[in-house]
Design an enzyme around this catalytic site. Structure first.
Site, PDB file in Angstrom:
ATOM      1  N   GLU A  17     -11.649  -1.651  -3.188  1.00 11.06           N
ATOM      2  CA  GLU A  17     -10.922  -0.852  -2.088  1.00 11.06           C
ATOM      3  C   GLU A  17      -9.938  -0.055  -2.413  1.00 11.06           C
ATOM      4  O   GLU A  17      -9.766  -0.073  -3.779  1.00 11.06           O
ATOM      5  CB  GLU A  17     -10.711  -1.682  -0.777  1.00 11.06           C
ATOM      6  CG  GLU A  17      -9.442  -2.926  -1.468  1.00 11.06           C
ATOM      7  CD  GLU A  17      -9.013  -3.736  -0.168  1.00 11.06           C
ATOM      8  OE1 GLU A  17      -9.638  -3.810   0.718  1.00 11.06           O
ATOM      9  OE2 GLU A  17      -8.231  -4.611  -0.588  1.00 11.06           O
ATOM     10  N   ASP A  56       0.794  -1.287  -0.063  1.00  9.47           N
ATOM     11  CA  ASP A  56      -0.084   0.086  -0.085  1.00  9.47           C
ATOM     12  C   ASP A  56       0.832   1.188  -0.057  1.00  9.47           C
ATOM     13  O   ASP A  56       0.812   2.221   0.970  1.00  9.47           O
ATOM     14  CB  ASP A  56      -1.016  -0.014   1.187  1.00  9.47           C
ATOM     15  CG  ASP A  56      -1.806  -1.238   1.434  1.00  9.47           C
ATOM     16  OD1 ASP A  56      -2.133  -1.759   0.259  1.00  9.47           O
ATOM     17  OD2 ASP A  56      -2.113  -1.467   2.440  1.00  9.47           O
TER      18      ASP A  56
END
EC number: 3.2.1.99
Length: 321
Positions: free
Chosen positions: A200, A34
């Site tokens: 997401e 991420d």
């Protein structure tokens, strides 16, 4: 032809066969999950933030590296009183009124007991970060969303926080003028009604007259212990709109709130499960899509995921890498 040259050529041919360029070069500390990227205004140094180690971050003189790990943004964890406040996820970084903001997620895997927090620094130097706790974007089992994966976007004079993971997927909430707390209620901007609603990691980027909503779709993690069926692993998709606040559609005109999403990057060659993306305007290279991915020649564990990046071509009106 040497074995090493053959491997490189074969990898390039495999990538081209699927229409995707291989990730750009990364030197130094390249294991990330991420990633979030920004360039410091004062000296042009690059900073990269990532999940793990209470938001680990690294710096470099260029997007290629060499990347050097500096340490943790919040070495003592977050002041948010929720499980997971010592294991912070999914950072997002922005410059707001001359101050660097890192938004982070507090949660545990599969839980809706979640919140998006904020840490700030005027320099991004190690040990310069102040934790401000929750932005007021929080969730519980009574909410239709999960308050993780925050992404700040400024449109004109208004800040918005895009966020969400599974459940009813991606929401957006207006923020106050300092971008420190939520200003009004949130609304849905992307939703896949099928299956487990595996959407997401929203990231919004404006190019030309369009607002592009990038997101990750599919199964993100744990590939070393349980490999998803082919095509169900992470991939990067996009929808676009002429407004920052809604009516996003994909290249086929399907609404992003009804399962729409055009694939930008997916598994190809030795690249597997790319996602957790962002977009960065590099002063030399132009728009860059950055993300994490698995190199199948190295390993599938979450700790082995690598920092990837590619130049984006918007000439068709849709991002192509």
């Amino acid at each position: 032809m040497s074995a090493s040259v053959f491997v490189v050529v074969a990898s390039c041919l495999a990538a081209l066969a699927h229409g995707y360029a291989n990730p750009g070069s990364c030197l130094g500390a390249c294991n990330v999950h991420d990633p979030a990227l920004i360039r410091r205004e004062s000296d042009g140094k690059y900073f990269r933030f990532s999940t793990g180690n209470k938001i680990s971050y690294a710096s470099s003189s260029s997007i290629e590296g060499p990347w050097t790990v500096l340490g943790s943004v919040l070495p003592s964890g977050s002041s948010i009183d929720l499980p997971g406040n010592d294991d912070l996820w999914a950072p997002d970084v922005s410059l707001v009124n001359g101050v660097y903001h890192v938004y982070y997620s507090v949660s545990t895997f599969g839980s809706q007991s979640s919140a998006i927090g904020l840490a700030t620094s005027s320099t991004m130097d190690l040990n310069s970060w102040t934790d401000h706790g929750s932005t007021g974007i929080q969730s519980s089992s009574s909410k239709p969303y999960n308050a993780i994966d925050g992404n700040l976007f400024k449109d004109g004079g208004t800040y918005y926080m895009n966020f969400g993971s599974f459940w009813h997927d991606i929401y957006q909430a207006p923020m106050n003028s300092a971008a420190t707390s939520v200003a009004s209620s949130s609304y849905n901007i992307a939703y896949n009604p099928s299956g487990t609603h595996a959407v997401e990691g929203a990231f919004m980027y404006k190019y030309g007259n369009y607002y592009y909503l990038f997101f990750s779709a599919g199964i993100c993690c744990g590939y070393d212990t349980s490999r998803p069926a082919s095509g169900e692993e992470y991939k990067i998709k996009v929808c676009r709109s002429t407004s920052a606040t809604g009516n996003f559609v994909d290249a086929n005109g399907v609404a992003c709130t009804n399962g729409g999403g055009t694939v930008v990057l997916e598994s190809h060659g030795n690249v597997y499960g790319p996602g957790g993306q962002g977009v960065f305007t590099d002063p030399s290279l132009g728009p860059i899509l950055y993300y994490h991915y698995v190199d199948t020649t190295i390993g599938y564990a979450d700790s082995q995921k690598l920092f990837g990046w590619n130049k984006i071509d918007f000439s068709s009106g849709w991002p192509v890498v």
